[in-house]
Design an enzyme around this catalytic site. Structure first.
Site, PDB file in Angstrom:
ATOM      1  N   ASN A 272      -2.681   6.046   6.600  1.00  9.64           N
ATOM      2  CA  ASN A 272      -3.697   7.169   7.325  1.00  9.64           C
ATOM      3  C   ASN A 272      -3.758   5.850   8.650  1.00  9.64           C
ATOM      4  OD1 ASN A 272      -5.916   6.232   6.424  1.00  9.64           O
ATOM      5  ND2 ASN A 272      -6.590   8.514   5.354  1.00  9.64           N
TER       6      ASN A 272
ATOM      7  N   ASP B 282      13.912   8.702   5.616  1.00 14.04           N
ATOM      8  CA  ASP B 282      12.220   8.623   5.225  1.00 14.04           C
ATOM      9  C   ASP B 282      12.965   8.199   3.672  1.00 14.04           C
ATOM     10  OD1 ASP B 282      10.863   9.269   6.784  1.00 14.04           O
ATOM     11  OD2 ASP B 282      10.147  11.073   6.019  1.00 14.04           O
TER      12      ASP B 282
ATOM     13  N   GLN C  64     -10.361   0.201   1.354  1.00 10.00           N
ATOM     14  CA  GLN C  64     -11.091  -0.039   0.730  1.00 10.00           C
ATOM     15  C   GLN C  64      -9.897  -0.809   0.159  1.00 10.00           C
ATOM     16  OE1 GLN C  64     -11.471   3.108   0.985  1.00 10.00           O
ATOM     17  NE2 GLN C  64     -11.384   4.142  -0.593  1.00 10.00           N
TER      18      GLN C  64
ATOM     19  N   SER D 162       2.424   9.756  11.113  1.00  9.73           N
ATOM     20  CA  SER D 162       4.103   9.590  11.483  1.00  9.73           C
ATOM     21  C   SER D 162       4.618  10.604  12.495  1.00  9.73           C
ATOM     22  CB  SER D 162       4.543  10.148  10.109  1.00  9.73           C
ATOM     23  OG  SER D 162       4.560   9.157   8.837  1.00  9.73           O
TER      24      SER D 162
ATOM     25  N   HIS E 124       2.877  15.906   7.990  1.00 10.42           N
ATOM     26  CA  HIS E 124       3.016  14.631   7.385  1.00 10.42           C
ATOM     27  C   HIS E 124       1.428  14.011   7.587  1.00 10.42           C
ATOM     28  CE1 HIS E 124       5.673  11.752   5.865  1.00 10.42           C
ATOM     29  NE2 HIS E 124       6.115  11.923   6.521  1.00 10.42           N
TER      30      HIS E 124
ATOM     31  N   GLU F 220       8.322   6.012  16.830  1.00 14.05           N
ATOM     32  CA  GLU F 220       8.517   6.028  15.544  1.00 14.05           C
ATOM     33  C   GLU F 220       9.958   5.978  15.162  1.00 14.05           C
ATOM     34  OE1 GLU F 220       6.940   7.621  12.272  1.00 14.05           O
ATOM     35  OE2 GLU F 220       7.475   5.797  10.646  1.00 14.05           O
ATOM     36  N   HIS F 221      10.406   7.354  15.003  1.00 15.40           N
ATOM     37  CA  HIS F 221      11.512   8.024  14.783  1.00 15.40           C
ATOM     38  C   HIS F 221      12.535   8.805  16.132  1.00 15.40           C
ATOM     39  CE1 HIS F 221       8.942   8.319  11.522  1.00 15.40           C
ATOM     40  NE2 HIS F 221      10.521   8.084  10.686  1.00 15.40           N
TER      41      HIS F 221
ATOM     42  N   GLU G  26       4.006 -37.823  27.705  1.00 16.26           N
ATOM     43  CA  GLU G  26       2.735 -36.526  26.775  1.00 16.26           C
ATOM     44  C   GLU G  26       1.958 -37.498  26.575  1.00 16.26           C
ATOM     45  OE1 GLU G  26       4.202 -33.795  23.681  1.00 16.26           O
ATOM     46  OE2 GLU G  26       4.859 -32.178  25.244  1.00 16.26           O
TER      47      GLU G  26
ATOM     48  N   GLN H 295       8.298  15.983  10.584  1.00 15.87           N
ATOM     49  CA  GLN H 295       7.399  14.899  10.524  1.00 15.87           C
ATOM     50  C   GLN H 295       5.927  15.842  11.067  1.00 15.87           C
ATOM     51  OE1 GLN H 295       7.732  11.679   9.640  1.00 15.87           O
ATOM     52  NE2 GLN H 295       9.320  12.814   9.306  1.00 15.87           N
TER      53      GLN H 295
ATOM     54  N   HIS I 293       3.719 -40.743  18.361  1.00 16.05           N
ATOM     55  CA  HIS I 293       4.776 -40.346  18.757  1.00 16.05           C
ATOM     56  C   HIS I 293       6.093 -41.347  18.538  1.00 16.05           C
ATOM     57  CE1 HIS I 293       2.215 -36.627  18.159  1.00 16.05           C
ATOM     58  NE2 HIS I 293       2.755 -36.113  17.988  1.00 16.05           N
TER      59      HIS I 293
ATOM     60  N   TYR J 265       1.153  -1.239   0.120  1.00 22.35           N
ATOM     61  CA  TYR J 265      -0.128   0.042   0.044  1.00 22.35           C
ATOM     62  C   TYR J 265       1.522   0.885  -0.317  1.00 22.35           C
ATOM     63  CZ  TYR J 265      -2.907   3.585   0.709  1.00 22.35           C
ATOM     64  OH  TYR J 265      -4.565   4.852   0.638  1.00 22.35           O
TER      65      TYR J 265
HETATM   66  N1  LIG Z   1       4.377   4.715   9.885  1.00 23.24           N
HETATM   67  C1  LIG Z   1       5.007   4.607   8.459  1.00 23.24           C
HETATM   68  O1  LIG Z   1       5.987   3.789   8.423  1.00 23.24           O
HETATM   69  C2  LIG Z   1       4.994   5.649   7.734  1.00 23.24           C
HETATM   70  C3  LIG Z   1       4.861   5.730   6.503  1.00 23.24           C
HETATM   71  C4  LIG Z   1       4.343   7.094   4.731  1.00 23.24           C
HETATM   72  C5  LIG Z   1       3.520   7.660   5.608  1.00 23.24           C
HETATM   73  N2  LIG Z   1       3.092   7.020   7.239  1.00 23.24           N
HETATM   74  C6  LIG Z   1       1.356   8.677   7.228  1.00 23.24           C
HETATM   75  O2  LIG Z   1       0.749   7.541   6.373  1.00 23.24           O
HETATM   76  C7  LIG Z   1      -0.325   8.948   6.300  1.00 23.24           C
HETATM   77  C8  LIG Z   1      -0.722   8.887   4.694  1.00 23.24           C
HETATM   78  O3  LIG Z   1      -2.088   9.351   4.994  1.00 23.24           O
HETATM   79  P1  LIG Z   1      -3.156   9.733   3.701  1.00 23.24           P
HETATM   80  O4  LIG Z   1      -4.667  10.618   4.384  1.00 23.24           O
HETATM   81  O5  LIG Z   1      -1.984  10.666   2.887  1.00 23.24           O
HETATM   82  O6  LIG Z   1      -2.782   9.532   2.824  1.00 23.24           O
HETATM   83  P2  LIG Z   1      -3.372   7.352   2.555  1.00 23.24           P
HETATM   84  O7  LIG Z   1      -3.538   6.750   1.395  1.00 23.24           O
HETATM   85  O8  LIG Z   1      -2.585   6.758   3.883  1.00 23.24           O
HETATM   86  O9  LIG Z   1      -4.718   7.325   2.609  1.00 23.24           O
HETATM   87  C9  LIG Z   1      -5.299   8.041   1.763  1.00 23.24           C
HETATM   88  C10 LIG Z   1      -7.073   7.668   1.544  1.00 23.24           C
HETATM   89  O10 LIG Z   1      -7.999   7.651   3.480  1.00 23.24           O
HETATM   90  C11 LIG Z   1      -9.086   6.935   2.625  1.00 23.24           C
HETATM   91  N3  LIG Z   1      -9.896   7.830   3.670  1.00 23.24           N
HETATM   92  C12 LIG Z   1      -9.924   9.936   3.240  1.00 23.24           C
HETATM   93  N4  LIG Z   1     -11.112  10.065   4.193  1.00 23.24           N
HETATM   94  C13 LIG Z   1     -11.601   8.527   4.660  1.00 23.24           C
HETATM   95  C14 LIG Z   1     -12.866   8.854   5.965  1.00 23.24           C
HETATM   96  N5  LIG Z   1     -13.259  10.117   6.132  1.00 23.24           N
HETATM   97  N6  LIG Z   1     -13.311   7.594   6.033  1.00 23.24           N
HETATM   98  C15 LIG Z   1     -12.709   6.204   5.137  1.00 23.24           C
HETATM   99  N7  LIG Z   1     -11.278   6.589   4.743  1.00 23.24           N
HETATM  100  C16 LIG Z   1     -11.483   7.561   4.447  1.00 23.24           C
HETATM  101  C17 LIG Z   1      -9.270   7.878   0.961  1.00 23.24           C
HETATM  102  O11 LIG Z   1     -10.257   5.926   0.167  1.00 23.24           O
HETATM  103  C18 LIG Z   1      -7.672   7.719   0.616  1.00 23.24           C
HETATM  104  O12 LIG Z   1      -7.729   7.504  -0.389  1.00 23.24           O
HETATM  105  C19 LIG Z   1       0.247   9.865   7.391  1.00 23.24           C
HETATM  106  O13 LIG Z   1      -0.395   9.383   8.305  1.00 23.24           O
HETATM  107  C20 LIG Z   1       1.734   9.153   6.900  1.00 23.24           C
HETATM  108  O14 LIG Z   1       2.358  10.259   8.539  1.00 23.24           O
HETATM  109  C21 LIG Z   1       3.580   6.448   7.863  1.00 23.24           C
HETATM  110  N1  LIG Z   2       8.018   9.742   7.503  1.00 22.48           N
HETATM  111  C1  LIG Z   2       7.241   8.886   7.342  1.00 22.48           C
HETATM  112  C2  LIG Z   2       7.954   7.852   8.123  1.00 22.48           C
HETATM  113  O1  LIG Z   2       7.107   7.513   9.366  1.00 22.48           O
HETATM  114  C3  LIG Z   2       8.510   8.521   5.260  1.00 22.48           C
HETATM  115  C4  LIG Z   2       7.972   9.241   3.965  1.00 22.48           C
HETATM  116  C5  LIG Z   2       8.020   9.378   3.018  1.00 22.48           C
HETATM  117  N2  LIG Z   2       8.010  10.666   2.470  1.00 22.48           N
HETATM  118  C6  LIG Z   2       8.133  11.119   3.793  1.00 22.48           C
HETATM  119  N3  LIG Z   2       8.466  10.548   4.415  1.00 22.48           N
HETATM  120 ZN   LIG Z   3       8.451  11.723   6.593  1.00 20.57          ZN
END
Ligand SMILES: NC(=O)c1ccc[n+]([C@@H]2O[C@H](COP(=O)([O-])OP(=O)(O)OC[C@H]3O[C@@H](n4cnc5c(N)ncnc54)[C@H](O)[C@@H]3O)[C@@H](O)[C@H]2O)c1
Ligand SMILES: N[C@H](CO)Cc1c[nH]c[nH+]1
Ligand SMILES: [Zn+2]
Length: 422
Positions: free
Chosen positions: A204, A351, A181, A228, A253, A317-318, A405, A250, A410, A124
């Site tokens: 997210n 990152d 989905q 993040s 994000h 996380e970091h 046992e 961070q 066995h 994903y």
């Molecule tokens: N932990 C890690 O390793 C790491 C790495 C990179 C990014 N991240 C995190 O990933 C996240 C990316 O989030 P994003 O939102 O930009 O993209 P995303 O692709 O994770 O989510 C977007 C999708 O969320 C769905 N969505 C939006 N609102 C909704 C609702 N109300 N109900 C149900 N579904 C809904 C939509 O279908 C949309 O396509 C950020 O929170 C970022 O911090 C974490």
């Molecule tokens: N900080 C995110 C991981 O939590 C990863 C990322 C991608 N692009 C920028 N940052």
């Molecule tokens: Zn980042």
């Protein structure tokens, strides 16, 4: 950022809680999405893309023409950067190969372990608020190194850099779907999207909750990698402007991100706050970052020992250690996804391009989970071979244990063979 002076240890759990919605609330929103995809397949994906992403998905698979046009639409500079990051990530992950080691536990009894790539994996790639093509490298490189045969990628974005990176890592199928989905589609399979054996990737709260709910149903996932976060531990050797920039990196994000600053130096916390306000105003994503900063804290602690305890309780996380004895302190950190040492190791480098993986456990899950690595994409199959002499030596041990046992079949599997050797 709110400065919290010398909180009592009893206050830490509330202070260190993440600003994410309660899991119960997100699950309420996500469970019907999973059910809809399971029941209605592609039709659900189209309806949900329209509802959440405002896109009319006539084609669920990324159109071949969009894929073909991706490379030509990127600048040479960006393609060179992506290739450099790819090379560094590949170099670091290649060192995670574990050669087969045959161990003779007793004379004639040999055991070993073979790593085998998971055949079908689903990646994903977040694309809701920013097209995270760096994540394609972070998941695709280890999948490629592990020898995964089918690599399915889902993302709500059609950004050409995602498509270029996907081709670089050998992704076999790309679908323009996002959110819970997309995770459901890879878990259950639809008319267009193949069912995979393990699902990877950050996202997210909806994406993360979907992975967690499916894990309860037995679907294999990498880990919970949600919004993040970063914690910075800084002393007088740190540069306030650098620290503020790292915190904002961070925070930008998303509104549900959280950053934490820990120090024994009150003046330092105030200096970071000052420069952070100025830097924040210059950011295009300042509204998202501002919300994340509102949920963030600068914590003043008594001493180094207390700082380390607090950081281990937070399990970031970091974790950036901007202190003069950074490496020494890092040895005392037991809970963190990834650690960055000193003034010249910005978290952004991890990152994108230093080589380590940026898909890391959030929300305190670093207490028990590691980030993505080559290991995440392989299964380890154990193999053993016992010679007749080996069975003579080991057999009586197994017979005694099986007898105790109360498992006679066995025992007999050994005894029959031992009698044939007399
Ligand atoms: N932990 C890690 O390793 C790491 C790495 C990179 C990014 N991240 C995190 O990933 C996240 C990316 O989030 P994003 O939102 O930009 O993209 P995303 O692709 O994770 O989510 C977007 C999708 O969320 C769905 N969505 C939006 N609102 C909704 C609702 N109300 N109900 C149900 N579904 C809904 C939509 O279908 C949309 O396509 C950020 O929170 C970022 O911090 C974490
Ligand atoms: N900080 C995110 C991981 O939590 C990863 C990322 C991608 N692009 C920028 N940052
Ligand atoms: Zn980042």
């Amino acid at each position: 950022m709110q400065i919290i002076p010398y909180p009592d240890r009893s206050e830490w759990p509330a202070l260190l809680a993440r600003p994410t919605q309660s899991m119960a609330n997100i699950e309420k929103a996500v469970a019907p999405i999973l059910e809809q995809v399971q029941k209605e397949g592609d039709a659900a994906l189209r309806a949900l893309a329209l509802k959440f992403d405002k896109i009319d998905l006539t084609e669920i698979a990324m159109p071949p023409a969009t894929l073909a046009a991706a490379e030509a639409s990127l600048t040479e500079e960006l393609k060179a950067a992506i290739r450099q990051a790819y090379a560094n990530i590949r170099k670091f992950h290649e060192t995670q190969y574990q050669p087969v080691q045959k161990i003779e536990t007793m004379s004639g009894v040999t055991c070993w372990r073979r790593s085998v790539g998971i055949e079908k994996v689903g990646l994903y790639i977040p694309g809701g608020s920013a097209p995270l093509f760096s994540t394609v490298l972070m998941l695709g490189v280890p999948a490629q190194l592990a020898g995964c045969k089918e690599i399915v990628l889902c993302t709500p974005s059609d950004h050409p850099a995602i498509l270029y990176a996907a081709q670089l890592v050998g992704v076999t199928k790309i679908f323009r779907i996002g959110g819970a989905q997309a995770i459901a589609a890879m878990a259950y399979g639809t008319e267009s999207v193949p069912k995979v054996y393990k699902i990877f990737g950050p996202g997210n709260q909806y994406v993360t909750a979907a992975k967690m709910l499916l894990a309860k149903e037995g679907v294999a996932i990498d880990m919970p990698a949600g919004p993040s976060e970063v914690a910075v531990y800084a002393d007088g050797s740190a540069v306030p402007a650098f620290v503020a920039a790292d915190l904002l990196s961070q925070a930008e994000h998303g509104a549900d991100s959280q950053v934490l600053l820990v120090s024994t130096d009150k003046k330092f916390l105030a200096s970071v706050n000052l420069t952070l306000s100025t830097q924040l105003e210059a950011l295009p994503r300042k509204e998202l970052a501002r919300k994340a900063i509102e949920n963030s804290k600068a914590i003043l602690v008594e001493d180094e020992a207390e700082a380390i305890d607090l950081l281990n309780e937070y399990a970031a996380e970091h974790l950036i250690l901007s202190v003069s004895n950074a490496e020494e302190i890092s040895e005392r950190i037991i809970n963190a996804g990834s650690i960055f040492l000193g003034n010249y190791t910005p978290e952004s480098c991890g990152d994108y391009a230093s080589g380590t993986n940026h898909t890391l456990p959030t929300n305190g899950h670093a207490r028990a989970y590691s980030g993505v690595s080559l290991d995440s994409f392989v299964k380890k199959i154990t193999v053993q071979h016992i010679t007749p002499e080996g069975l003579k030596a080991l057999g009586p041990t197994v017979e005694a244990m099986a007898e105790a046992e109360s498992l006679q079949a066995h025992k007999r599997a050994v005894s029959l063979r031992l009698s044939s050797l007399k």
